[in-house]
Each structure stands twice: as structure tokens, then as C-alpha cells.
Design a protein around this motif. Structure first.
Motif, PDB file in Angstrom:
ATOM      1  N   VAL A   1       0.846  -1.193   0.000  1.00  0.00           N
ATOM      2  CA  VAL A   1       0.000   0.000   0.000  1.00  0.00           C
ATOM      3  C   VAL A   1       0.884   1.247   0.000  1.00  0.00           C
ATOM      4  O   VAL A   1       0.644   2.195  -0.756  1.00  0.00           O
ATOM      5  N   GLY A   2       1.931   1.227   0.812  1.00  0.00           N
ATOM      6  CA  GLY A   2       2.858   2.358   0.865  1.00  0.00           C
ATOM      7  C   GLY A   2       3.533   2.596  -0.474  1.00  0.00           C
ATOM      8  O   GLY A   2       3.661   3.737  -0.925  1.00  0.00           O
ATOM      9  N   LYS A   3       3.944   1.505  -1.129  1.00  0.00           N
ATOM     10  CA  LYS A   3       4.586   1.615  -2.433  1.00  0.00           C
ATOM     11  C   LYS A   3       3.604   2.158  -3.476  1.00  0.00           C
ATOM     12  O   LYS A   3       3.952   3.041  -4.261  1.00  0.00           O
TER      13      LYS A   3
ATOM     14  N   ARG B   1       1.046   4.037  -2.934  1.00  0.00           N
ATOM     15  CA  ARG B   1       0.803   5.452  -2.639  1.00  0.00           C
ATOM     16  C   ARG B   1       1.960   6.320  -3.106  1.00  0.00           C
ATOM     17  O   ARG B   1       1.752   7.408  -3.607  1.00  0.00           O
ATOM     18  N   ARG B   2       3.185   5.818  -2.947  1.00  0.00           N
ATOM     19  CA  ARG B   2       4.348   6.589  -3.436  1.00  0.00           C
ATOM     20  C   ARG B   2       4.252   6.780  -4.944  1.00  0.00           C
ATOM     21  O   ARG B   2       4.486   7.881  -5.457  1.00  0.00           O
ATOM     22  N   TYR B   3       3.888   5.723  -5.661  1.00  0.00           N
ATOM     23  CA  TYR B   3       3.732   5.826  -7.111  1.00  0.00           C
ATOM     24  C   TYR B   3       2.604   6.794  -7.472  1.00  0.00           C
ATOM     25  O   TYR B   3       2.724   7.579  -8.408  1.00  0.00           O
ATOM     26  N   ALA B   4       1.512   6.737  -6.727  1.00  0.00           N
ATOM     27  CA  ALA B   4       0.375   7.634  -6.986  1.00  0.00           C
ATOM     28  C   ALA B   4       0.765   9.081  -6.747  1.00  0.00           C
ATOM     29  O   ALA B   4       0.408   9.969  -7.529  1.00  0.00           O
ATOM     30  N   ILE B   5       1.525   9.331  -5.670  1.00  0.00           N
ATOM     31  CA  ILE B   5       1.979  10.695  -5.373  1.00  0.00           C
ATOM     32  C   ILE B   5       2.925  11.180  -6.463  1.00  0.00           C
ATOM     33  O   ILE B   5       2.796  12.297  -6.965  1.00  0.00           O
TER      34      ILE B   5
ATOM     35  N   MET C   1      -8.678   9.416  -3.635  1.00  0.00           N
ATOM     36  CA  MET C   1      -8.229   8.021  -3.493  1.00  0.00           C
ATOM     37  C   MET C   1      -7.881   7.669  -2.049  1.00  0.00           C
ATOM     38  O   MET C   1      -8.237   6.607  -1.565  1.00  0.00           O
ATOM     39  N   PHE C   2      -7.120   8.545  -1.385  1.00  0.00           N
ATOM     40  CA  PHE C   2      -6.707   8.321   0.001  1.00  0.00           C
ATOM     41  C   PHE C   2      -6.324   9.662   0.617  1.00  0.00           C
ATOM     42  O   PHE C   2      -6.177  10.647  -0.078  1.00  0.00           O
ATOM     43  N   LYS C   3      -6.174   9.683   1.942  1.00  0.00           N
ATOM     44  CA  LYS C   3      -5.784  10.904   2.646  1.00  0.00           C
ATOM     45  C   LYS C   3      -4.263  11.004   2.601  1.00  0.00           C
ATOM     46  O   LYS C   3      -3.560  10.320   3.337  1.00  0.00           O
TER      47      LYS C   3
END
Length: 78
Positions: free
Chosen positions: A5-7, A9-13, A43-45
Motif C-alpha cells: 500500500v505504501g509503495k 501510494r508513493r507511485y500515486a503521489i 483516493m486516500f488521505k
């Protein structure tokens, strides 16, 4: 699972930051953070600290650069 999930999110950011900067070319730090949070909140906070880390990473990978005259401003590198 949490690492994935962290990975993701990093790609999404990263993708969000590059998309914004590609369209705007030059933005201040605050404007970039605000637009990124606004887009990603669907998508997420997003965590502002994580966004700052991703900006620094994009600078080291030559996607963005700081303005030499105003270090609070970023430029997109094509």
C-alpha cells in the motif's frame, strides 16, 4: 500488505506531482502541495510529509528542479 500500500501510494503521489507540474510548468511549494492533496484525496488521505519526500525524490531523479532565485518554487524539467 502494508508495504505494498505504501509503495502504491508513493507511485500515486509521484504520478500526481509529475502530472501537475507537466501541466503548470512552474509552481510554488504550497500550490503544488495543495493541488496534490486535492487530487489524491479522492483516493486516500495523503500525508504532507510523504508528498514532501516524493518532491525531493523527483528533484534527485531530475523530474523537477528548484528555482535558483526563489527556492520555494519548483520547475518541471521536460
Amino acid at each position: 500488505m502494508v508495504e505494498e500500500v505504501g509503495k502504491d501510494r508513493r507511485y500515486a503521489i509521484d504520478a500526481c506531482l509529475v502530472r501537475i507540474m507537466k501541466a503548470k510548468k512552474v509552481l510554488t511549494h504550497q500550490q503544488l502541495i495543495l493541488e496534490c492533496v486535492e487530487q489524491l484525496s479522492k483516493m486516500f488521505k495523503p500525508d504532507v510529509k510523504a508528498i514532501k519526500k516524493r518532491i525531493e525524490d523527483l528533484i534527485t531523479r531530475d523530474y523537477l528542479e528548484r528555482d535558483l532565485e526563489n527556492t520555494n518554487t519548483y520547475k518541471y524539467i521536460a
